[in-house]
Design an enzyme around this catalytic site. Structure first.
Site, PDB file in Angstrom:
ATOM      1  N   SER A 171       0.907  -1.214   0.070  1.00  0.00           N
ATOM      2  CA  SER A 171       0.111   0.150  -0.049  1.00  0.00           C
ATOM      3  C   SER A 171       0.623   1.273   0.116  1.00  0.00           C
ATOM      4  CB  SER A 171      -0.919   0.043   1.102  1.00  0.00           C
ATOM      5  OG  SER A 171      -2.083  -0.814   0.996  1.00  0.00           O
ATOM      6  N   LYS A 197       0.156   3.578  -2.857  1.00  0.00           N
ATOM      7  CA  LYS A 197      -1.034   4.802  -2.623  1.00  0.00           C
ATOM      8  C   LYS A 197      -0.529   6.116  -2.531  1.00  0.00           C
ATOM      9  CE  LYS A 197      -4.510   1.904  -0.518  1.00  0.00           C
ATOM     10  NZ  LYS A 197      -4.065   0.481  -0.315  1.00  0.00           N
ATOM     11  N   SER A 216      -5.976   2.884   4.374  1.00  0.00           N
ATOM     12  CA  SER A 216      -5.702   2.483   3.249  1.00  0.00           C
ATOM     13  C   SER A 216      -6.606   1.588   2.276  1.00  0.00           C
ATOM     14  CB  SER A 216      -4.590   1.347   3.823  1.00  0.00           C
ATOM     15  OG  SER A 216      -3.753   1.039   2.894  1.00  0.00           O
TER      16      SER A 216
END
Length: 541
Positions: A93, A96, A341
């Site tokens: 993640s 992101k 997330s």
């Protein structure tokens, strides 16, 4: 900035299971408090930052794995430490970071997704002679209540009967629903929901494309459990095969959607008097889900649609708008997106960027190209990055710590930086919409309420990148990406590096860094690194 309220039902009597990527679920152990304390006599070693971090990376838990680490001065960009800085690894993640920064730059902090209701025809005597269109642009925060308000406005416009069809216009995005190499065994897991320009979120975490299934025990042994779906919808069919057993019996309830269908099977046993179980389950074809929720809302407001529901047809030019809903602005959407997330937020924004860049239906290909263009313009070498989705759920994504650190340095000069920075989880802040995925980490250390960072977790992949202020007041940028380890989690080592940075000064770092012991003694949120902690319900972080 407004902040979404935490969802109901996430207290001590709610629980969720998620399917793992590859390994079976780790058996839970009682959470223990992690105490950070420097060894007796420990001091600051001049110029010892490299030695301190090297000591942490030399921990036996990293044996056979790979790590890419960069630490830099946030003000002048000087690299203070690096370990295999150009080694490309799965960032999970941390992907992101690129997606969110590009979205702020390309879409703008004030960007809002819209959902519109349009009429193709005239209304006479309360009858709409034509079709009614529900047109989406990818809003990942649209709730059933928002669709209800749209239906109320249609009724207020004087429409009582639609003699045509209800048409769901999801053509703002392409029809590819899942990202590259997303795990087939995660299909019903809420963190891997299908992506559409029209969908529904069942809660104010905005877990779009899912329903919440609650399973409560029956009154006596032998009865079926009581099952409730949120939002209430007939779009999913609940196949209850579970049974209530005597009080004290084992809880073996499983909730899972069958591939290619919206049949959700509830199996196993639940003890009488036991807890209500909550599971977040994806739907098959979220466009149909949104249309079904909206159609039910129309009925509730006295609007009857004579024709069937049709999916995937664009509203014609000239159709008049009867009602419209706008999402919160992007600078506010960043909070649930980054703190928790949320994968679906990342993918909706990626496709929205693809649409804005090309005018074509938003796709992963065009969206990723737009992100790469932003990175290049920001001075990040996008040619050394492979990104195939917006969330990092794909195991094809490859970033090195150097590129992540370069991005963290570059965004400090953007006009929207303050909002973006605030969206990063803050270590040890207990508020889920402040501390996010770091809310249980680095407590009792100089990094608590100091370090901000984006976490990342997949089986064998862990990352943490962000900002921390050292003991001398100097702001630092750090990026830590680790892959191919076999232990439950290497997050304690990430924390040890960030805590070391928080304890250091320009003159040196702790002579003996504190490295947490075996992961089995850690709280579950740190011990189990197979998935982001917020991807488990209720979130342990």
């Amino acid at each position: 900035m407004s902040r979404p309220d935490g969802p109901a039902g996430r207290g001590p009597n709610s629980r969720g299971r998620v399917r793992r990527w590859v390994w079976p679920a780790v058996v839970g152990v009682a959470a223990a408090t992690l105490t950070w304390s420097a060894p007796a006599g420990a001091g600051t070693a001049p110029g010892g930052l490299a030695e301190a971090i090297d000591t942490i990376l030399g921990d036996p838990r990293t044996e056979g794995g790979a790590a890419s680490v960069v630490v830099a001065d946030a003000t002048d960009g000087e690299t203070l430490y690096q370990h295999d800085p150009t080694g490309r690894l799965m960032p999970a993640s941390n992907t992101k970071l690129a997606t969110s920064a590009a979205a702020m730059a390309l879409l703008g902090p004030g960007y809002r997704f819209t959902t519109d209701v349009l009429a193709d025809g005239r209304t006479r005597g309360g009858v709409l002679h034509g079709d009614l269109y529900l047109r989406g642009t990818g809003d990942p925060t649209a709730l059933a209540a928002d669709y209800d308000r749209l239906a109320a406005r249609v009724a207020a416009a004087g429409v009582r009967t639609v003699d045509g069809r209800l048409v769901a216009d999801d053509t703002r995005f392409d029809d590819r629903r899942q990202g590259d190499t997303w795990g087939a065994d995660d299909e019903s897991s809420y963190y891997a929901a299908q992506i559409s320009a029209l969908s529904v979120a069942p809660d104010t975490d905005y877990d779009t494309g899912t329903v919440i299934v609650e399973v409560a025990p029956g009154r006596t042994a032998g009865e079926r459990p009581v099952v409730r779906v949120t939002p209430p919808t007939q779009y999913v069919h609940i196949d209850v095969r579970a049974r209530t057993r005597a009080a004290g019996a084992e809880d073996t309830v499983a909730v899972e959607r069958r591939h290619g269908t919206n049949t959700i099977t509830v199996s196993g046993t639940v003890p009488a008097g036991g807890e209500t179980i909550k599971e977040w389950v994806t739907v098959w074809e979220p466009t149909g889900y949104a249309a079904a929720v909206f159609r039910a809302a129309l009925t509730a407001h006295g609007v009857r649609v004579s024709g069937a529901t049709r999916l995937g047809r664009a509203a014609p030019d000239g159709a008049r708008t009867l009602a419209s809903h706008a999402s919160m602005p992007l600078k506010e959407l960043l909070v649930p997106f980054m703190k928790l997330s949320n994968n679906m937020h990342a993918e909706a924004l990626t496709k929205a960027m693809g649409y804005k860049a090309t005018g074509r239906p938003g796709s992963w290909g065009d969206g990723i190209a737009a992100i790469a263009s932003y990175l290049k313009g920001a001075g990040v070498d996008a040619g050394k990055v492979r990104q195939v989705d917006g969330s990092g759920l794909s195991r094809k994504d490859n970033f090195a710590a150097r590129q992540l650190a370069d991005l963290l340095l570059a965004v400090r000069h953007e006009p929207w930086y303050a909002d973006w920075y605030a969206s990063l989880p803050l270590a040890c802040d207990p508020d889920r919409f402040v501390g996010g995925t770091l809310r249980s980490r680095m407590c009792g250390t100089p990094a608590a309420l100091n370090a901000r960072g984006k976490t990342g977790s997949l089986t064998g992949a862990s990352a943490l990148s962000g900002y921390v202020t050292d003991a001398g007041g100097r702001e630092l940028v750090y990026s830590i990406v680790q892959n191919n380890y076999l232990v439950d989690s290497v997050k304690p080592l990430e924390d040890a590096i960030v805590v070391t940075l928080a304890e250091s000064t320009s003159k040196g770092a702790p002579a003996t860094p504190v490295i947490p012991k075996a992961t089995r003694s850690l709280p579950a949120a740190q011990r189990d690194g197979e998935l982001e902690c917020s991807w488990r319900k209720p979130a342990p972080c």
